[in-house]
Design a protein around this motif. Structure first.
Motif, PDB file in Angstrom:
ATOM      1  N   UNK A  44      30.425  22.799  45.977  1.00 43.65           N
ATOM      2  CA  UNK A  44      30.703  24.235  46.015  1.00 43.65           C
ATOM      3  C   UNK A  44      29.836  25.025  45.040  1.00 43.65           C
ATOM      4  N   UNK A  45      28.879  24.347  44.411  1.00 46.72           N
ATOM      5  CA  UNK A  45      28.063  24.974  43.380  1.00 46.72           C
ATOM      6  C   UNK A  45      27.201  26.099  43.906  1.00 46.72           C
ATOM      7  N   UNK A  46      26.921  27.022  43.044  1.00 47.64           N
ATOM      8  CA  UNK A  46      26.061  28.150  43.365  1.00 47.64           C
ATOM      9  C   UNK A  46      26.858  29.386  43.703  1.00 47.64           C
ATOM     10  N   UNK A  47      26.333  30.499  43.258  1.00 45.83           N
ATOM     11  CA  UNK A  47      26.974  31.777  43.561  1.00 45.83           C
ATOM     12  C   UNK A  47      27.064  31.932  45.063  1.00 45.83           C
ATOM     13  N   UNK A  48      28.177  32.380  45.554  1.00 45.16           N
ATOM     14  CA  UNK A  48      28.468  32.670  46.952  1.00 45.16           C
ATOM     15  C   UNK A  48      28.944  31.473  47.766  1.00 45.16           C
ATOM     16  N   UNK A  49      28.703  30.253  47.330  1.00 46.90           N
ATOM     17  CA  UNK A  49      29.061  29.096  48.149  1.00 46.90           C
ATOM     18  C   UNK A  49      30.548  29.073  48.498  1.00 46.90           C
ATOM     19  N   UNK A  50      31.465  29.250  47.535  1.00 41.54           N
ATOM     20  CA  UNK A  50      32.882  29.250  47.915  1.00 41.54           C
ATOM     21  C   UNK A  50      33.244  30.355  48.906  1.00 41.54           C
ATOM     22  N   UNK A  51      32.556  31.502  48.834  1.00 44.23           N
ATOM     23  CA  UNK A  51      32.839  32.579  49.774  1.00 44.23           C
ATOM     24  C   UNK A  51      32.315  32.251  51.170  1.00 44.23           C
ATOM     25  N   UNK A  52      31.204  31.554  51.264  1.00 51.16           N
ATOM     26  CA  UNK A  52      30.713  31.102  52.568  1.00 51.16           C
ATOM     27  C   UNK A  52      31.706  30.098  53.158  1.00 51.16           C
ATOM     28  N   UNK A  53      32.199  29.181  52.341  1.00 52.84           N
ATOM     29  CA  UNK A  53      33.208  28.219  52.804  1.00 52.84           C
ATOM     30  C   UNK A  53      34.469  28.956  53.239  1.00 52.84           C
ATOM     31  N   UNK A  54      34.874  29.978  52.470  1.00 51.40           N
ATOM     32  CA  UNK A  54      36.047  30.771  52.851  1.00 51.40           C
ATOM     33  C   UNK A  54      35.878  31.369  54.245  1.00 51.40           C
ATOM     34  N   UNK A  55      34.689  31.886  54.546  1.00 49.84           N
ATOM     35  CA  UNK A  55      34.441  32.457  55.875  1.00 49.84           C
ATOM     36  C   UNK A  55      34.570  31.394  56.963  1.00 49.84           C
ATOM     37  N   UNK A  56      34.075  30.195  56.707  1.00 47.22           N
ATOM     38  CA  UNK A  56      34.217  29.113  57.691  1.00 47.22           C
ATOM     39  C   UNK A  56      35.681  28.728  57.865  1.00 47.22           C
ATOM     40  N   UNK A  57      36.446  28.713  56.781  1.00 44.35           N
ATOM     41  CA  UNK A  57      37.867  28.383  56.879  1.00 44.35           C
ATOM     42  C   UNK A  57      38.610  29.441  57.700  1.00 44.35           C
ATOM     43  N   UNK A 122      41.849  28.464  44.614  1.00 48.43           N
ATOM     44  CA  UNK A 122      40.983  29.447  43.962  1.00 48.43           C
ATOM     45  C   UNK A 122      41.469  30.862  44.266  1.00 48.43           C
ATOM     46  N   UNK A 123      41.892  31.095  45.511  1.00 48.34           N
ATOM     47  CA  UNK A 123      42.403  32.409  45.915  1.00 48.34           C
ATOM     48  C   UNK A 123      43.658  32.759  45.117  1.00 48.34           C
ATOM     49  N   UNK A 124      44.575  31.816  45.053  1.00 48.30           N
ATOM     50  CA  UNK A 124      45.843  32.063  44.359  1.00 48.30           C
ATOM     51  C   UNK A 124      45.620  32.281  42.863  1.00 48.30           C
ATOM     52  N   UNK A 125      44.771  31.468  42.252  1.00 45.38           N
ATOM     53  CA  UNK A 125      44.492  31.623  40.835  1.00 45.38           C
ATOM     54  C   UNK A 125      43.813  32.971  40.577  1.00 45.38           C
ATOM     55  N   UNK A 126      42.844  33.320  41.427  1.00 48.89           N
ATOM     56  CA  UNK A 126      42.143  34.595  41.273  1.00 48.89           C
ATOM     57  C   UNK A 126      43.057  35.791  41.454  1.00 48.89           C
ATOM     58  N   UNK A 127      43.995  35.691  42.405  1.00 49.92           N
ATOM     59  CA  UNK A 127      44.962  36.772  42.616  1.00 49.92           C
ATOM     60  C   UNK A 127      45.841  36.947  41.384  1.00 49.92           C
ATOM     61  N   UNK A 128      46.347  35.842  40.857  1.00 49.94           N
ATOM     62  CA  UNK A 128      47.187  35.906  39.657  1.00 49.94           C
ATOM     63  C   UNK A 128      46.386  36.446  38.472  1.00 49.94           C
ATOM     64  N   UNK A 129      45.151  36.041  38.340  1.00 48.20           N
ATOM     65  CA  UNK A 129      44.294  36.509  37.241  1.00 48.20           C
ATOM     66  C   UNK A 129      44.028  37.999  37.361  1.00 48.20           C
ATOM     67  N   UNK A 130      43.728  38.449  38.569  1.00 45.74           N
ATOM     68  CA  UNK A 130      43.467  39.869  38.798  1.00 45.74           C
ATOM     69  C   UNK A 130      44.692  40.703  38.430  1.00 45.74           C
ATOM     70  N   UNK A 131      45.880  40.220  38.825  1.00 44.40           N
ATOM     71  CA  UNK A 131      47.116  40.944  38.512  1.00 44.40           C
ATOM     72  C   UNK A 131      47.395  40.944  37.015  1.00 44.40           C
ATOM     73  N   UNK A 132      47.142  39.813  36.350  1.00 47.22           N
ATOM     74  CA  UNK A 132      47.355  39.744  34.898  1.00 47.22           C
ATOM     75  C   UNK A 132      46.404  40.694  34.172  1.00 47.22           C
ATOM     76  N   UNK A 133      45.168  40.778  34.614  1.00 48.07           N
ATOM     77  CA  UNK A 133      44.205  41.686  33.984  1.00 48.07           C
ATOM     78  C   UNK A 133      44.586  43.141  34.218  1.00 48.07           C
ATOM     79  N   UNK A 134      45.150  43.429  35.397  1.00 49.73           N
ATOM     80  CA  UNK A 134      45.567  44.800  35.691  1.00 49.73           C
ATOM     81  C   UNK A 134      46.750  45.216  34.806  1.00 49.73           C
TER      82      UNK A 134
END
Length: 143
Positions: A44-57, A122-134
């Motif tokens: 999953x290395x490299x900028x954008x790779x997880x987002x490309x995988x997300x689109x395939x999912x 990654x989605x769930x962790x990022x959502x929780x992180x975004x909410x905590x930062x807000x």
């Protein structure tokens, strides 16, 4: 020297789901990784790779132009590189349809579908992180 994985309580048996990799499994950059976490990061290395995988999912399969439209901030060069990387890793398969003009679709493989819990985490962790930062007070709130 060993370390404790954040949020993981050692069981003492050393073979839990997040057991430390032995030092011999940690290899320098450029070598083939052997630690399971390092293998996942290499895939999953490299900028954008997880987002490309997300689109395939989300889609299961996609053409280059569909991926480009779904990720408009992604340059053509980077998208081409990421598709080659994911194809080489066995995450997606490139399928060419005969005819004129030739058409190419990228299809998520079984190994790619197995990444769903990783990307969902990654989605769930990022959502929780975004909410905590807000909710966190900003620099001007501390006066």
């Amino acid at each position: 020297m060993t370390h404790q994985t954040v949020g993981h309580t050692p069981t003492g048996d050393g073979d839990g789901p997040l057991a430390d990799c032995p030092d011999s499994a940690l290899v320098p950059p450029g070598s083939e990784p052997r630690c399971p976490v390092d293998i996942t990061l290499a895939t999953l290395g490299g900028r954008w790779t997880p987002l490309v995988v997300r689109e395939f999912l989300r889609r299961g399969q996609a053409s280059y132009s569909e991926l480009s439209a779904a990720l408009p901030a992604l340059s053509d060069k980077v998208l081409s590189d990421r598709l080659a990387q994911l194809t080489g890793a066995g995450v997606v398969e490139r399928r060419r349809t005969p005819g004129w003009p030739p058409r190419v679709r990228y299809v998520l493989t079984a190994q790619g579908r197995a990444l769903e819990p990783v990307v969902r985490g990654m989605w769930e962790w990022g959502t929780a992180r975004r909410e905590a930062l807000a909710r966190a007070p900003g620099p001007s709130d501390s006066v």
